[in-house]
Scaffold this motif. Structure first.
Motif, PDB file in Angstrom:
ATOM      1  N   ASP A  23       0.844   4.538   1.985  1.00  0.00           N
ATOM      2  CA  ASP A  23      -0.096   4.257   3.072  1.00  0.00           C
ATOM      3  C   ASP A  23      -0.356   2.764   3.206  1.00  0.00           C
ATOM      4  O   ASP A  23      -0.548   2.258   4.329  1.00  0.00           O
ATOM      5  CB  ASP A  23      -1.421   4.984   2.818  1.00  0.00           C
ATOM      6  CG  ASP A  23      -1.327   6.482   3.063  1.00  0.00           C
ATOM      7  OD1 ASP A  23      -0.317   6.919   3.655  1.00  0.00           O
ATOM      8  OD2 ASP A  23      -2.260   7.212   2.652  1.00  0.00           O
ATOM      9  N   THR A  24      -0.358   2.064   2.091  1.00  0.00           N
ATOM     10  CA  THR A  24      -0.574   0.617   2.127  1.00  0.00           C
ATOM     11  C   THR A  24       0.505  -0.071   2.943  1.00  0.00           C
ATOM     12  O   THR A  24       0.225  -0.884   3.839  1.00  0.00           O
ATOM     13  CB  THR A  24      -0.588   0.054   0.696  1.00  0.00           C
ATOM     14  OG1 THR A  24      -1.703   0.593  -0.019  1.00  0.00           O
ATOM     15  CG2 THR A  24      -0.680  -1.460   0.711  1.00  0.00           C
ATOM     16  N   ILE A  31       2.635   1.311   5.110  1.00  0.00           N
ATOM     17  CA  ILE A  31       2.652   1.804   6.493  1.00  0.00           C
ATOM     18  C   ILE A  31       1.566   1.134   7.324  1.00  0.00           C
ATOM     19  O   ILE A  31       1.811   0.695   8.472  1.00  0.00           O
ATOM     20  CB  ILE A  31       2.490   3.339   6.503  1.00  0.00           C
ATOM     21  CG1 ILE A  31       3.757   4.002   5.952  1.00  0.00           C
ATOM     22  CG2 ILE A  31       2.200   3.839   7.917  1.00  0.00           C
ATOM     23  CD1 ILE A  31       3.619   5.501   5.734  1.00  0.00           C
ATOM     24  N   LYS A  32       0.351   0.998   6.769  1.00  0.00           N
ATOM     25  CA  LYS A  32      -0.760   0.420   7.527  1.00  0.00           C
ATOM     26  C   LYS A  32      -0.581  -1.075   7.760  1.00  0.00           C
ATOM     27  O   LYS A  32      -0.827  -1.575   8.869  1.00  0.00           O
ATOM     28  CB  LYS A  32      -2.080   0.690   6.788  1.00  0.00           C
ATOM     29  CG  LYS A  32      -2.503   2.154   6.831  1.00  0.00           C
ATOM     30  CD  LYS A  32      -3.822   2.380   6.107  1.00  0.00           C
ATOM     31  CE  LYS A  32      -4.235   3.852   6.183  1.00  0.00           C
ATOM     32  NZ  LYS A  32      -5.513   4.122   5.485  1.00  0.00           N
ATOM     33  N   ILE A  33      -0.148  -1.800   6.737  1.00  0.00           N
ATOM     34  CA  ILE A  33       0.035  -3.244   6.912  1.00  0.00           C
ATOM     35  C   ILE A  33       1.209  -3.520   7.848  1.00  0.00           C
ATOM     36  O   ILE A  33       1.144  -4.411   8.709  1.00  0.00           O
ATOM     37  CB  ILE A  33       0.258  -3.934   5.551  1.00  0.00           C
ATOM     38  CG1 ILE A  33      -0.967  -3.736   4.650  1.00  0.00           C
ATOM     39  CG2 ILE A  33       0.539  -5.425   5.743  1.00  0.00           C
ATOM     40  CD1 ILE A  33      -2.249  -4.289   5.205  1.00  0.00           C
ATOM     41  N   ALA A  37       2.220  -1.679  10.291  1.00  0.00           N
ATOM     42  CA  ALA A  37       1.856  -1.320  11.657  1.00  0.00           C
ATOM     43  C   ALA A  37       0.936  -2.344  12.314  1.00  0.00           C
ATOM     44  O   ALA A  37       0.826  -2.385  13.544  1.00  0.00           O
ATOM     45  CB  ALA A  37       1.179   0.052  11.658  1.00  0.00           C
ATOM     46  N   ASP A  38       0.291  -3.185  11.523  1.00  0.00           N
ATOM     47  CA  ASP A  38      -0.627  -4.197  12.049  1.00  0.00           C
ATOM     48  C   ASP A  38       0.169  -5.266  12.813  1.00  0.00           C
ATOM     49  O   ASP A  38       1.070  -5.892  12.246  1.00  0.00           O
ATOM     50  CB  ASP A  38      -1.388  -4.835  10.892  1.00  0.00           C
ATOM     51  CG  ASP A  38      -2.529  -5.726  11.362  1.00  0.00           C
ATOM     52  OD1 ASP A  38      -2.463  -6.242  12.494  1.00  0.00           O
ATOM     53  OD2 ASP A  38      -3.481  -5.925  10.589  1.00  0.00           O
ATOM     54  N   ARG A  67       6.505   0.699  12.738  1.00  0.00           N
ATOM     55  CA  ARG A  67       6.399   1.834  11.839  1.00  0.00           C
ATOM     56  C   ARG A  67       7.482   1.713  10.783  1.00  0.00           C
ATOM     57  O   ARG A  67       8.685   1.756  11.093  1.00  0.00           O
ATOM     58  CB  ARG A  67       6.561   3.139  12.606  1.00  0.00           C
ATOM     59  CG  ARG A  67       6.377   4.377  11.748  1.00  0.00           C
ATOM     60  CD  ARG A  67       6.714   5.633  12.532  1.00  0.00           C
ATOM     61  NE  ARG A  67       6.567   6.818  11.686  1.00  0.00           N
ATOM     62  CZ  ARG A  67       7.128   7.982  11.961  1.00  0.00           C
ATOM     63  NH1 ARG A  67       7.877   8.129  13.044  1.00  0.00           N
ATOM     64  NH2 ARG A  67       6.946   9.017  11.153  1.00  0.00           N
ATOM     65  N   LEU A 110      -5.297  -4.047  -0.023  1.00  0.00           N
ATOM     66  CA  LEU A 110      -5.451  -2.731   0.600  1.00  0.00           C
ATOM     67  C   LEU A 110      -5.113  -1.628  -0.402  1.00  0.00           C
ATOM     68  O   LEU A 110      -5.807  -0.601  -0.456  1.00  0.00           O
ATOM     69  CB  LEU A 110      -4.546  -2.616   1.827  1.00  0.00           C
ATOM     70  CG  LEU A 110      -4.579  -1.253   2.533  1.00  0.00           C
ATOM     71  CD1 LEU A 110      -5.995  -0.889   2.964  1.00  0.00           C
ATOM     72  CD2 LEU A 110      -3.630  -1.239   3.725  1.00  0.00           C
ATOM     73  N   TYR A 111      -4.079  -1.840  -1.195  1.00  0.00           N
ATOM     74  CA  TYR A 111      -3.690  -0.857  -2.217  1.00  0.00           C
ATOM     75  C   TYR A 111      -4.838  -0.625  -3.195  1.00  0.00           C
ATOM     76  O   TYR A 111      -5.171   0.518  -3.532  1.00  0.00           O
ATOM     77  CB  TYR A 111      -2.450  -1.372  -2.928  1.00  0.00           C
ATOM     78  CG  TYR A 111      -2.053  -0.623  -4.174  1.00  0.00           C
ATOM     79  CD1 TYR A 111      -1.678   0.722  -4.131  1.00  0.00           C
ATOM     80  CD2 TYR A 111      -2.029  -1.265  -5.414  1.00  0.00           C
ATOM     81  CE1 TYR A 111      -1.296   1.396  -5.280  1.00  0.00           C
ATOM     82  CE2 TYR A 111      -1.656  -0.604  -6.557  1.00  0.00           C
ATOM     83  CZ  TYR A 111      -1.281   0.728  -6.491  1.00  0.00           C
ATOM     84  OH  TYR A 111      -0.911   1.392  -7.635  1.00  0.00           O
ATOM     85  N   LEU A 149      -7.526   1.505  -1.476  1.00  0.00           N
ATOM     86  CA  LEU A 149      -7.137   2.901  -1.282  1.00  0.00           C
ATOM     87  C   LEU A 149      -7.155   3.686  -2.593  1.00  0.00           C
ATOM     88  O   LEU A 149      -7.570   4.848  -2.621  1.00  0.00           O
ATOM     89  CB  LEU A 149      -5.746   2.973  -0.647  1.00  0.00           C
ATOM     90  CG  LEU A 149      -5.633   2.466   0.794  1.00  0.00           C
ATOM     91  CD1 LEU A 149      -4.196   2.585   1.288  1.00  0.00           C
ATOM     92  CD2 LEU A 149      -6.587   3.225   1.715  1.00  0.00           C
TER      93      LEU A 149
END
Length: 400
Positions: free
Chosen positions: A127-128, A130-132, A134-135, A142, A195-196, A199
């Motif tokens: 998730d870390t 994928i989210k970074i 996508a920013d 993606r 971010l990791y 989470l």
């Protein structure tokens, strides 16, 4: 090429029964099954095949493998089949290698909560990225990744971490184009690390609130929410290790890397040096050092060696290799086909080749070459597994 002289199976056959008796009640059923599988692997207990060389007519007996994912002898074949499937999925782009680790305090409680925290580690690390990715401030795409869970250090200590292989780019939000990252830079390690950390800590709090974490021994007081919050507090202020290695030199280098990492177990047979009634000596590598000095040896008491080996047995049903993002299993084929189209790459013809081969009459070969001439060994007979005598059933008491 001759196999290693010493094997994990030799140690377990010689000392496993005594170790099980000493540790009765403290070993899980899954661990007992792993020990049994490795001890029986490639012995008459599992049956086998008689094969004849197509060139020199030499006959060879090969006993069956246990196919247990924790067996050092059985992973080469599994890795080969898995890699064959991944080869058709490789993209003609630069790939990056990321490593996500857990701080030691969390690794300690992960030892008591393997399923929950291993799942959290793999999900949070994916998730870390994928989210970074996508920013729009970073990549704006993606991403896709292959994640491999390892739980050990070189000395077989408990060290859970994730190796992640990520293509250098991703699909745009509308899927209309491929967005490539910079040549030697994927995402900021510092941003990923923060971010990791958030989470993982949030995930641990949710698991604790849901009553899904267990605590024993020195950590027994963490069952109290206030004590658990105090335990996590220092971890909010330290830097967490997210390591980005040099990008791979092309898709072939990715395959070579994956062949070494995806189906690895806590220790390979090739690292064993010797063992006796009291101890086991094996090769270790100190990653804090560089050069030849990082390679050394370690000797452990036999009981401790077996204990360390078994702490890396994964819970039943736990997947070590997972795919995320556009590599997610649900839409992987369609996404890869779309990316290949965007990159102007022709579709792989491997599936057509496989279909053609599948229509042919199968000839069964052993994976091993002939020990006399190196020719192909054709299976001509099957050996049934050895039958083990069972204890007679206990007499039933007559109904009164």
């Amino acid at each position: 090429m001759p196999g290693p002289i010493l094997e994990i199976a030799d140690i377990l056959r010689a000392h496993g029964p005594a170790w099980r008796a000493t540790n009765a009640g403290h070993v899980s059923l899954t661990q007992l099954k792993v020990m049994s599988a490795i001890e029986r692997c490639r012995t008459a207990a599992l049956g086998g095949h008689v094969a004849r060389c197509a060139d020199c007519a030499h006959e060879h007996i090969a006993y069956n493998s246990c196919r247990n994912r924790h067996c050092p002898k059985c992973q080469a074949g599994a890795a080969k089949a898995w890699l064959a499937a991944r080869e058709a999925e490789l993209l003609p782009v630069r790939y990056f290698h990321l490593v996500f680790t857990l701080p030691k305090p969390i690794a300690d409680i992960a030892h008591q909560n393997k399923r929950e925290i291993y799942n959290l580690l793999m999900r949070a690390s994916a998730d870390t990225v994928i989210k970074i990715a996508a920013d729009p401030k970073h990549l704006g795409a993606r991403a896709g990744m292959i994640s491999v869970l390892h739980t050990w250090g070189s000395a077989m200590t408990h060290h859970p971490h994730v190796h992640m292989i990520v293509p250098g780019g991703g699909l745009s939000a509308d899927g209309a184009k491929w967005i490539a990252c910079r040549k030697n830079f994927f995402l900021s390690v510092r941003v990923l690390s923060r971010l990791y950390r958030r989470l993982i800590l949030e995930g641990l709090t949710k698991l604790h609130d849901a009553g899904k974490l267990q605590f024993f021994g020195d950590h027994a007081d963490l069952v109290d929410r206030a004590a658990f919050d105090s335990f996590l507090q220092p971890l909010r202020k330290i830097d967490w290790v997210v390591y980005a290695k040099e990008p791979f030199a092309g898709p072939k280098a990715v395959l070579a890397y994956l062949s070494r990492y995806t189906h690895r177990v806590a220790i390979s047979n090739s690292r064993l040096i010797r063992f006796d009634e009291n101890s086991v000596t094996f090769k270790v590598k100190d990653y804090r050092l560089k050069g030849a000095g990082r390679h050394t040896t370690m000797t452990l008491a036999t009981s401790e060696f077996i204990r360390r080996f078994l702490i890396h047995v994964l819970p039943r049903g736990q997947h070590r290799i997972r795919h995320y993002g556009f590599f997610g299993n649900g839409n992987r084929v369609a996404n890869i086909a779309r990316i290949r189209q965007l990159l102007g790459v022709r579709a792989s013809e491997q599936d057509n080749d496989n279909n053609t081969r599948n229509t042919m009459e199968p000839v069964r070969f052993l994976a091993l070459p002939c020990p006399c001439c190196g020719g192909q060994l054709i299976i001509i007979n099957t050996i049934a597994p050895a039958q083990h005598s069972r204890a007679p059933p206990k007499p039933q008491r007559a109904a009164v």
